[in-house]
Design a protein around this motif. Structure first.
Motif, PDB file in Angstrom:
ATOM      1  N   ASP A 133     -25.775  29.928 -40.846  1.00 51.52           N
ATOM      2  CA  ASP A 133     -24.388  30.401 -40.840  1.00 51.52           C
ATOM      3  C   ASP A 133     -24.172  31.373 -42.000  1.00 51.52           C
ATOM      4  O   ASP A 133     -23.636  31.008 -43.048  1.00 51.52           O
ATOM      5  CB  ASP A 133     -23.446  29.208 -40.941  1.00 51.52           C
ATOM      6  N   LEU A 135     -22.125  33.810 -42.335  1.00 46.36           N
ATOM      7  CA  LEU A 135     -20.728  34.110 -42.629  1.00 46.36           C
ATOM      8  C   LEU A 135     -20.135  33.131 -43.639  1.00 46.36           C
ATOM      9  O   LEU A 135     -19.220  33.474 -44.382  1.00 46.36           O
ATOM     10  CB  LEU A 135     -19.904  34.097 -41.340  1.00 46.36           C
ATOM     11  N   TRP A 152     -17.491  40.979 -42.424  1.00 46.78           N
ATOM     12  CA  TRP A 152     -18.475  40.395 -41.527  1.00 46.78           C
ATOM     13  C   TRP A 152     -19.891  40.770 -41.957  1.00 46.78           C
ATOM     14  O   TRP A 152     -20.119  41.877 -42.437  1.00 46.78           O
ATOM     15  CB  TRP A 152     -18.247  40.891 -40.096  1.00 46.78           C
ATOM     16  N   GLU A 154     -23.559  42.185 -41.724  1.00 49.38           N
ATOM     17  CA  GLU A 154     -24.123  43.310 -40.979  1.00 49.38           C
ATOM     18  C   GLU A 154     -25.634  43.143 -40.897  1.00 49.38           C
ATOM     19  O   GLU A 154     -26.308  43.008 -41.913  1.00 49.38           O
ATOM     20  CB  GLU A 154     -23.793  44.631 -41.666  1.00 49.38           C
ATOM     21  N   VAL A 163     -29.272  36.326 -31.752  1.00 47.83           N
ATOM     22  CA  VAL A 163     -27.972  36.189 -32.393  1.00 47.83           C
ATOM     23  C   VAL A 163     -27.066  35.363 -31.491  1.00 47.83           C
ATOM     24  O   VAL A 163     -26.943  35.630 -30.299  1.00 47.83           O
ATOM     25  CB  VAL A 163     -27.342  37.569 -32.658  1.00 47.83           C
ATOM     26  N   ASP A 165     -23.430  33.542 -30.124  1.00 48.20           N
ATOM     27  CA  ASP A 165     -22.165  34.146 -29.687  1.00 48.20           C
ATOM     28  C   ASP A 165     -21.172  34.268 -30.836  1.00 48.20           C
ATOM     29  O   ASP A 165     -20.269  35.094 -30.787  1.00 48.20           O
ATOM     30  CB  ASP A 165     -21.550  33.324 -28.553  1.00 48.20           C
ATOM     31  N   VAL A 166     -21.304  33.439 -31.865  1.00 48.92           N
ATOM     32  CA  VAL A 166     -20.367  33.463 -32.989  1.00 48.92           C
ATOM     33  C   VAL A 166     -20.893  34.440 -34.041  1.00 48.92           C
ATOM     34  O   VAL A 166     -22.025  34.318 -34.503  1.00 48.92           O
ATOM     35  CB  VAL A 166     -20.204  32.065 -33.613  1.00 48.92           C
ATOM     36  N   ASP A 167     -20.071  35.404 -34.426  1.00 46.10           N
ATOM     37  CA  ASP A 167     -20.506  36.393 -35.413  1.00 46.10           C
ATOM     38  C   ASP A 167     -20.906  35.723 -36.721  1.00 46.10           C
ATOM     39  O   ASP A 167     -20.221  34.850 -37.229  1.00 46.10           O
ATOM     40  CB  ASP A 167     -19.385  37.398 -35.691  1.00 46.10           C
ATOM     41  N   GLY A 168     -22.012  36.189 -37.264  1.00 47.22           N
ATOM     42  CA  GLY A 168     -22.452  35.682 -38.557  1.00 47.22           C
ATOM     43  C   GLY A 168     -23.275  34.417 -38.484  1.00 47.22           C
ATOM     44  O   GLY A 168     -23.656  33.867 -39.514  1.00 47.22           O
ATOM     45  N   TYR A 170     -26.816  32.797 -36.846  1.00 47.15           N
ATOM     46  CA  TYR A 170     -28.056  33.274 -36.245  1.00 47.15           C
ATOM     47  C   TYR A 170     -29.005  32.116 -35.948  1.00 47.15           C
ATOM     48  O   TYR A 170     -29.153  31.201 -36.755  1.00 47.15           O
ATOM     49  CB  TYR A 170     -28.740  34.278 -37.169  1.00 47.15           C
TER      50      TYR A 170
END
Length: 258
Positions: A133, A135, A152, A154, A163, A165-168, A170
Motif C-alpha cells: 500500500d 499510498l 498520488w 506515480e 496494479v 484497482d485501488v490507486d497506490g 500494488y
C-alpha cells in the motif's frame, strides 16, 4: 528411491542454469550476457548468495550506480517478504522542490517545500504474493514527526507486476518489483542535505500471503510495516560537496562501503 530423489534434488540445486534464472528474476540481471564473477561469485549460485546477503537492489535505469540508495531495509535475509530501497529524485541545484500554485504559509515559499522519493519495492520471496500500500506510506523526520504521502503515487518503473484497482496499492508476485515516485512535504528544508540529515525512516504497509496460487485467505495473511532506515549524515556527505557561496554539488560516482 530416496537416494534417487536426493541425487536429483542435489543436481537441481547446483545447476547453474537454475541459479542463473534466479539471478535474472531476483536482480533483473541479464545472465546470458554477463558473468557471475562480475556480481560477487565464481558461480551464479554464489553470486546469488552474495547479492542476497547485501540485499542488492534489482537492476534498472532508476537504480544504477549513479542513483544513490539513502535508505533500505534488511530484506529476505532478515525475514522481510518485501525489500524496500529509497532513492531521492534530485534537482540540478540540489535543493528541495517548491509547491507551485496555491497558498503558502505566511506567504513564505521557503516553508512550503517537498521532495520526490523514488521507492523500489520488491517481493523477494520465491513463492507467495505481497500487496504493498504505497499510498499509505509514511516518512519519519527528526523533530518533524511522521508525514504521509502528498498526492498520488506515480509509477516510474514496473516490470510484470499487476496494479490493483485501488490507486497506490500494488500486487507483487515472487521477485516482481516496482519503482514509485512519492511526494513528501519537508517544511523549511531548502537543501537536499537538510532533508536527508533529518530523515529517519520510511515505512510502507505490506500484506503477505504464503502461496501465490491460493486466493487470499484472511487467517493466512501476514500484515506488517516494511521499514527502510536512512543512512547517517556522515554517509550523505560522501556524495555532496559544498561550493563557495553555499551552493551544493552532487557526486554520485563516489565509492562508499556501508
Amino acid at each position: 528411491m530416496n537416494q534417487v530423489m536426493k541425487g536429483t534434488l542435489s543436481h537441481f540445486v547446483s545447476n547453474e542454469k537454475v541459479w542463473g534464472k534466479f539471478v535474472r528474476n531476483r536482480f533483473n540481471i541479464k545472465t546470458a550476457t554477463s558473468r557471475p564473477k562480475l556480481h560477487g561469485g565464481p558461480t551464479w549460485k554464489e553470486a546469488y548468495r552474495q547479492m542476497s546477503l547485501c540485499n542488492r537492489v534489482p537492476k534498472s535505469r532508476y537504480t544504477s550506480k549513479r542513483n544513490i540508495i539513502f535508505a533500505k531495509n534488511g530484506g529476505r535475509m532478515q525475514g522481510d517478504p518485501v525489500s524496500v530501497w529509497v532513492l531521492l529524485g534530485h534537482t540540478d541545484n540540489c535543493e528541495t522542490r517548491q509547491h507551485t500554485g496555491g497558498s503558502t504559509i505566511n506567504n513564505n515559499s521557503q516553508r512550503n517545500r517537498f521532495v520526490n522519493l523514488h521507492v523500489c519495492l520488491q517481493n523477494v520471496k520465491s513463492n507467495g504474493i505481497a500487496v504493498v500500500d504505497a499510498l499509505s506510506s509514511t516518512l519519519e523526520l527528526l523533530d518533524g514527526g511522521i508525514g504521509g504521502v502528498q498526492g498520488w503515487p506515480e509509477i516510474v518503473y514496473q516490470g510484470k507486476c499487476h496494479v490493483s484497482d485501488v490507486d497506490g496499492v500494488y500486487i507483487l508476485k515472487p521477485f516482481e518489483f516496482i519503482i514509485v515516485c512519492l511526494k513528501f512535504d519537508v517544511g523549511e528544508d531548502v537543501k537536499e542535505t537538510d532533508f536527508l540529515a533529518r530523515a529517519l525512516s520510511f515505512r510502507v504497509p505490506v500484506t503477505s500471503k504464503g502461496n501465490a496460487v491460493d486466493e487470499f485467505v484472511e487467517k493466512k495473511l501476514v500484515r506488517y510495516m516494511a521499514t527502510a532506515t536512512f543512512h547517517p549524515e556522515s554517509y550523505i556527505w560522501h556524495y555532496y560537496s559544498e561550493l563557495p557561496g553555499g551552493c551544493l554539488t552532487f557526486n554520485p560516482d563516489q565509492l562508499v562501503n556501508v
